[in-house]
Design an enzyme around this catalytic site. Structure first.
Site, PDB file in Angstrom:
ATOM      1  N   GLY A 240     -24.258  -7.432 -12.722  1.00 40.17           N
ATOM      2  CA  GLY A 240     -23.425  -7.369 -11.527  1.00 40.17           C
ATOM      3  C   GLY A 240     -24.051  -6.784 -10.293  1.00 40.17           C
ATOM      4  O   GLY A 240     -23.426  -6.795  -9.232  1.00 40.17           O
ATOM      5  N   PRO A 275     -28.725  -7.608 -16.034  1.00 41.60           N
ATOM      6  CA  PRO A 275     -28.798  -8.128 -14.672  1.00 41.60           C
ATOM      7  C   PRO A 275     -29.183  -9.609 -14.674  1.00 41.60           C
ATOM      8  O   PRO A 275     -30.012 -10.034 -15.486  1.00 41.60           O
ATOM      9  CB  PRO A 275     -29.911  -7.295 -14.033  1.00 41.60           C
ATOM     10  N   GLY A 276     -28.539 -10.371 -13.830  1.00 43.01           N
ATOM     11  CA  GLY A 276     -28.894 -11.779 -13.662  1.00 43.01           C
ATOM     12  C   GLY A 276     -29.371 -11.974 -12.235  1.00 43.01           C
ATOM     13  O   GLY A 276     -30.567 -12.007 -11.940  1.00 43.01           O
ATOM     14  N   CYS A 343     -19.697 -36.921  -0.609  1.00 45.06           N
ATOM     15  CA  CYS A 343     -18.430 -37.322   0.009  1.00 45.06           C
ATOM     16  C   CYS A 343     -17.331 -36.302  -0.237  1.00 45.06           C
ATOM     17  O   CYS A 343     -16.368 -36.568  -0.963  1.00 45.06           O
ATOM     18  CB  CYS A 343     -17.994 -38.664  -0.544  1.00 45.06           C
TER      19      CYS A 343
END
Ligand SMILES: *Cc1c(COP(=O)(O)O)cnc(C)c1O
Length: 423
Positions: A240, A275-276, A343
């Site tokens: 986080g 941790p990422g 689109c």
């Protein structure tokens, strides 16, 4: 900002390589990653907690490119996986199963069976019914499954609601008031071995306060559970930690260590971190080419060749990404919407953004795109997924090739019988 993406003579470089040289070879759009940035972020994180018995377990869902995972694994990182597929990737690069965490709120029986074949660090269980399921499958396989239980500490976090996970109204974890019963259940199930207590309160958390609050609650709980006789070896703090996207000055790992280090030591647990974004977010950019420029009554548009299918964060979370000219020419700036070819009106990277005036063919770099970029990409509009390039000093490597149309159609079959009776 990240010193590994900087200008030399007004041309952007990643480490020692000119971005335009990479694009000349691999085409546009492309993700470009800096190895140095990943290595430095990992070392910074790991060093900040040197006085605490810990293991950093990179949360692979942020960027699961095999080479990104390999770099972190070779630095000694464990891996936090959120699916069977992520475990497969981790094993593919030779991660020691003993360093693999299997997290996730909805593990399927097949995934549980798959993970149980290996001697993984732990399953992070998120409900009582999941505990029973893991127990049943482990029993069939004659195994004892190591489990940690994810408890929801019920703290609120100032981040986008889609990435806040630590409130009791979120789907994640077990409500803290029910944690004791969940541990009692796990303890009573013969094929489970309790190994720890887990939490994860959200993503892109810029301050230490929610971590302090959650940690205080959870460490007390860990001590209480241990007193009750449960084996709480690990306390897993989750991930986080934030990175700067705009002008934020988020708390650093060192700030976090100073804020919670003493509390963590009281727990007498091995501390796991997941941790990422922190490790890879600022290590990547998405380079895209201006296809067209146009002007409506009150608006300038830059239409670029990357779309929301390549990087969905602005559309999904209204996330802000800095956008820079790859070649900084001496142009006046304009205010423009930078939009993709898909689109959907939601297909934008920036709105009312000040940027140097661009012409067709100019390249733009969407900054801080290393986390939750490529991993969330899709083939929407039958657009081939774009390549990923890893820069290492003065060299670069294509770590994932651009998809072709054939690649996209590979699993589809035209069944003639379906159109035989068209009456
Ligand atoms: C997503 C996730 C992480 C990583 O979050 P970041 O904000 O990228 O650090 C860690 N642990 C769990 C359980 C997660 O779901």
């Amino acid at each position: 900002m990240n010193p590994h993406f900087r200008y030399r003579n007004r041309h952007m470089f990643c480490e020692g390589v000119k971005i335009e040289d990479i694009i000349a070879q691999v085409g546009s759009p492309a993700y470009i990653y800096s190895k140095r940035t990943i290595v430095e972020a990992y070392k910074e994180f790991d060093l900040a907690f040197k006085d605490i018995d810990h293991l950093v377990c990179y949360s692979m869902k942020a960027n699961s490119n095999l080479n990104v995972v390999n770099i972190l694994a070779k630095l000694g990182s464990g891996i936090d996986c959120n699916s069977g597929g992520e475990i497969y990737r981790a094993l593919k690069v030779g991660v020691d199963p003993k360093k693999i965490i299997f997290a996730g709120v909805g593990k399927t029986p097949e995934e549980i069976r798959y993970a149980l074949q290996y001697d993984i660090l732990m399953f992070k269980a998120e409900s009582r019914s999941e505990l029973r399921e893991i127990n049943a499958i482990a029993g069939e396989m004659g195994k004892k499954a190591p489990v940690g239980i994810r408890v929801n500490p019920d703290v609120s976090v100032k981040t986008h609601p889609y990435i806040a996970t630590g409130l009791s109204e979120n789907k994640f974890g077990i409500d803290s008031s029910l944690a004791r019963e969940a541990f009692a259940l796990a303890h009573s199930l013969p094929n489970l071995k309790i190994v720890g207590l887990d939490m994860h309160i959200g993503s892109q958390i810029t301050e230490v306060d929610p971590f302090i609050e959650a940690c205080n609650k959870m460490v007390l709980l860990a001590l209480e559970l241990r007193k009750a006789g449960y084996n709480i070896e690990h306390f897993d703090l989750g991930g986080g930690m934030a990175i700067p996207y705009k002008v934020e000055r988020p708390a650093s790992p060192k700030d976090l260590a100073e804020a919670i280090g003493a509390t963590l030591n009281v727990s007498d647990c091995k501390i796991l971190f997941e941790p990422g974004r922190y490790l890879v977010g600022n290590a990547g950019i998405l380079v895209t080419k201006v296809l067209y420029t146009k002007k409506h009554k009150k608006k300038n548009f830059l239409i670029v060749d990357a779309g929301m299918n390549d990087l969905i964060r602005p559309s999904l979370y209204e996330a802000y990404h800095k956008i820079k000219n790859v070649h900084l020419k001496n142009e006046e700036s304009i205010i423009a919407d930078i939009v993709g070819p898909v689109c959907e009106s939601g297909d934008f990277f920036a709105r009312n953004r000040e940027i140097n005036k661009c012409k067709q063919e100019d390249l733009l770099a969407i900054m801080s795109a290393g986390a939750y970029g490529m991993v969330m990409s899709s083939n929407y509009n039958t657009r081939p997924r774009i390549p990923e390039v890893m820069v290492d000093g003065s060299k670069f490597y294509v770590t994932r090739a651009r998809e072709t149309y054939e690649d996209i159609l590979q699993k589809e079959t035209i069944i003639d019988e379906i159109v035989e009776n068209m009456a």
